[in-house]
Design an enzyme around this catalytic site. Structure first.
Site, short mmCIF file in Angstrom:
data_model
loop_
_atom_site.label_atom_id
_atom_site.label_comp_id
_atom_site.label_asym_id
_atom_site.label_seq_id
_atom_site.Cartn_x
_atom_site.Cartn_y
_atom_site.Cartn_z
N ARG A 57 -55.37 -27.21 67.14
CA ARG A 57 -55.06 -26.65 65.80
C ARG A 57 -53.62 -26.13 65.67
O ARG A 57 -53.32 -25.31 64.81
CB ARG A 57 -56.05 -25.56 65.40
N LYS A 114 -42.96 -32.15 56.89
CA LYS A 114 -43.95 -33.19 56.55
C LYS A 114 -44.17 -34.03 57.78
O LYS A 114 -43.21 -34.59 58.34
CB LYS A 114 -43.42 -34.08 55.42
N GLU A 167 -31.22 -42.08 51.80
CA GLU A 167 -31.77 -40.73 51.56
C GLU A 167 -30.65 -39.73 51.29
O GLU A 167 -30.85 -38.73 50.60
CB GLU A 167 -32.62 -40.27 52.76
N LYS A 216 -31.80 -30.19 51.25
CA LYS A 216 -33.21 -30.27 51.64
C LYS A 216 -33.77 -28.89 51.97
O LYS A 216 -34.89 -28.54 51.58
CB LYS A 216 -33.38 -31.21 52.85
N GLU A 258 -44.97 -28.85 48.28
CA GLU A 258 -44.82 -29.82 47.19
C GLU A 258 -45.77 -29.57 46.02
O GLU A 258 -46.54 -30.44 45.62
CB GLU A 258 -44.99 -31.25 47.73
N ARG A 282 -40.28 -29.94 45.22
CA ARG A 282 -40.17 -30.80 46.40
C ARG A 282 -40.48 -32.26 46.08
O ARG A 282 -39.98 -33.17 46.72
CB ARG A 282 -41.08 -30.28 47.53
N ASN A 284 -39.02 -37.40 46.28
CA ASN A 284 -39.69 -38.70 46.27
C ASN A 284 -39.08 -39.69 45.30
O ASN A 284 -39.69 -40.72 45.00
CB ASN A 284 -41.17 -38.51 45.91
N HIS A 322 -39.53 -43.40 45.80
CA HIS A 322 -40.48 -43.60 46.89
C HIS A 322 -41.78 -44.25 46.45
O HIS A 322 -42.46 -44.88 47.26
CB HIS A 322 -40.77 -42.26 47.59
N HIS A 352 -42.55 -47.12 48.67
CA HIS A 352 -43.73 -47.15 49.55
C HIS A 352 -44.57 -48.39 49.25
O HIS A 352 -45.16 -48.99 50.15
CB HIS A 352 -44.58 -45.89 49.36
N HIS A 402 -37.50 -48.07 55.95
CA HIS A 402 -37.87 -47.09 54.93
C HIS A 402 -36.71 -46.87 53.94
O HIS A 402 -36.90 -46.92 52.72
CB HIS A 402 -38.30 -45.78 55.59
P1 NAD Z 1 -37.27 -45.02 62.97
O1 NAD Z 1 -37.80 -43.78 63.47
O2 NAD Z 1 -38.13 -46.24 63.07
O3 NAD Z 1 -35.87 -45.33 63.68
C1 NAD Z 1 -35.16 -46.47 63.32
C2 NAD Z 1 -34.80 -47.33 64.54
O4 NAD Z 1 -33.72 -46.78 65.22
C3 NAD Z 1 -35.92 -47.47 65.55
O5 NAD Z 1 -35.89 -48.78 66.08
C4 NAD Z 1 -35.53 -46.46 66.61
O6 NAD Z 1 -36.06 -46.76 67.87
C5 NAD Z 1 -34.03 -46.61 66.61
N1 NAD Z 1 -33.28 -45.45 67.03
C6 NAD Z 1 -33.54 -44.16 66.74
N2 NAD Z 1 -32.54 -43.38 67.15
C7 NAD Z 1 -31.64 -44.18 67.73
C8 NAD Z 1 -30.37 -43.97 68.33
N3 NAD Z 1 -29.80 -42.77 68.37
N4 NAD Z 1 -29.72 -45.02 68.86
C9 NAD Z 1 -30.27 -46.27 68.78
N5 NAD Z 1 -31.43 -46.55 68.19
C10 NAD Z 1 -32.10 -45.51 67.67
O7 NAD Z 1 -36.87 -44.91 61.42
P2 NAD Z 1 -36.17 -43.75 60.57
O8 NAD Z 1 -35.42 -44.46 59.53
O9 NAD Z 1 -35.49 -42.77 61.43
O10 NAD Z 1 -37.42 -43.01 59.91
C11 NAD Z 1 -38.27 -43.66 59.00
C12 NAD Z 1 -39.58 -42.93 58.97
O11 NAD Z 1 -39.38 -41.60 58.52
C13 NAD Z 1 -40.61 -43.53 58.04
O12 NAD Z 1 -41.84 -43.60 58.68
C14 NAD Z 1 -40.66 -42.56 56.88
O13 NAD Z 1 -41.91 -42.55 56.26
C15 NAD Z 1 -40.37 -41.27 57.57
N6 NAD Z 1 -39.83 -40.22 56.70
C16 NAD Z 1 -40.41 -39.01 56.76
C17 NAD Z 1 -39.92 -37.97 55.99
C18 NAD Z 1 -40.50 -36.60 56.13
O14 NAD Z 1 -40.17 -35.73 55.32
N7 NAD Z 1 -41.31 -36.36 57.12
C19 NAD Z 1 -38.81 -38.19 55.15
C20 NAD Z 1 -38.25 -39.45 55.11
C21 NAD Z 1 -38.76 -40.47 55.89
N1 GLY Z 2 -38.94 -36.68 52.29
C1 GLY Z 2 -39.76 -36.04 51.33
C2 GLY Z 2 -40.01 -34.59 51.63
O1 GLY Z 2 -39.66 -34.08 52.66
O2 GLY Z 2 -40.60 -33.93 50.84
#
Ligand code: NAD
Ligand code: GLY
Length: 360
Positions: A118, A140, A182, A224, A234, A238, A242, A245, A249, A262
């Protein structure tokens, strides 16, 4: 090093932004209150940076989970591997999880931390531009479901975010561009001055000019952190994060996780949202063209994939966390630099955008 603060009362935490931060063991130690530490990373990032993190943790009992790389592995099945490791090694409720990676690892690691017994403490070490400017901040966490992106998850805040700009040196250009989608979002939804700065400085960002990147990361995190501090779960502002998105999505889910990045899907979705805002009379043609031009300058796609027809789009958009009573609600722009809260618009207008935007 710059330190920003996400203000959330007892759950407040710092975002450290700077250079050479992965070697600063003091930062790590000041946020780890336990002896047992688990590091979650993936097969691409671990060979590059895991040893640096381990060097800061010599006096801790450390376990690692190295997951496969890619959005298609952001599933409950792979989060279970983290639980298996925690339980096999009898990790207690006072353990700490470190998520070392991009948004995929950050979301999965954070979700595992939220669920295990938890809730255990966790640290975000974002290694992509997208993760440093967005996903690591705000709590998130979650995974995808075959029927919808990020549909299983929890709000769960980290102890800190350590954004070391040096790790971006190993990031490829496509991923850097995806992160810029972003970054542009913040300018569009609430910071016209930043949007204009981006229009003038995007080539520096693509050339990885250190000062320009540091500025873009900091401005993004300031925006942010302000939004999250105001609306952690949200219920209001917040949701403006999106922008683009709902369309984006739909593209990610419809085309298959991992095909469009993404940030790429968000870039296309934001252009669709801008087109719809123009149809409502809120943006001019000039505004929309400025938005499209900025994404194009970042080498981001701006046209939706032809494989998805209007009905498929609508069906996918019907699975979205902003929807109420089965009605699609969107974030749109009421002017350049200002976003609406989630709103319902006439279905006919959405259809017009889906049928016409990017087709001529
Ligand atoms: P990712 O985590 O897949 O990373 C992108 C690629 O880069 C991967 O192949 C990874 O292995 C590689 N990589 C990462 N760091 C590296 C580095 N320093 N050097 C070389 N390669 C590296 O993708 P992302 O774009 O970082 O994240 C996308 C994800 O984030 C999605 O799932 C999306 O839904 C999520 N997201 C979440 C939020 C949130 O608020 N939680 C906000 C926006 C996006
Ligand atoms: N990336 C959307 C949020 O953090 O709310």
């Amino acid at each position: 090093m710059k330190t920003l603060q996400v203000e959330l009362g007892k759950r407040s935490y710092p975002i450290y932004i700077g250079s050479d931060l992965l070697n600063k063991s003091d930062i790590f130690k000041s946020h780890i209150k336990s002896k047992q530490v688990i590091i979650v990373s993936n097969v691409i990032i671990a060979p590059l940076y895991l040893n640096k993190i381990l060097n800061n943790l010599l006096e801790y009992e450390v376990q690692t989970v190295i997951l496969p790389d890619g959005e298609q592995f952001k599933t409950l099945e792979y989060v279970t591997q983290i639980f298996d490791k925690l339980l096999t090694n009898k990790f207690g409720r006072d353990s700490t999880l470190i998520a070392l990676g991009g948004g995929v690892i950050g979301d999965m690691g954070g979700f595992a931390a939220a669920c295990y017994q938890r809730g255990i403490a966790f640290l975000q070490i974002p290694t992509t531009l997208l993760a440093q400017v967005d996903s690591s901040v705000g709590g998130k966490t979650g995974v995808n479901h075959p029927l919808g992106k990020n549909m299983i998850g929890a709000f769960y805040q980290p102890q800190c975010v350590i954004a070391d700009a040096d790790v971006l040196n190993t990031l490829d250009n496509r991923q850097l561009s995806a992160g810029l989608a972003e970054v542009i979002k913040y300018g569009l939804i609430r910071d016209i001055v930043f949007f204009e700065w981006l229009e003038n400085n995007v080539s520096k960002l693509l050339d990885r000019d250190k000062q320009a990147l540091a500025y873009a990361i900091e401005q993004s995190c300031i925006n942010k952190a302000e939004i999250v501090s105001e609306d952690e779960t949200e219920t209001g502002v917040r949701a403006t994060l999106n922008l683009g998105h709902t369309f984006g999505h739909a593209i990610e889910t419809g085309i298959g996780y991992g095909n469009y990045l993404h940030g790429e899907a968000v870039a296309i979705g934001t252009c669709q949202a801008a087109d719809l805002s123009r149809r409502l009379g809120w943006l001019t043609d000039v505004d929309v063209n400025r938005i499209i031009a900025l994404f194009k300058k970042c080498n981001l796609p701006t046209i939706p994939p032809t494989q998805l027809n209007t009905n498929q789009f609508l069906e996918l958009m019907a699975v979205d966390k902003k929807n109420v009573n089965g009605k699609i609600r969107l974030i749109l722009l009421n002017k350049l630099g200002s976003a609406t809260l989630p709103i319902e618009v006439e279905n006919e207008l959405i259809v017009q955008t889906l049928e016409n935007y990017g087709k001529n």
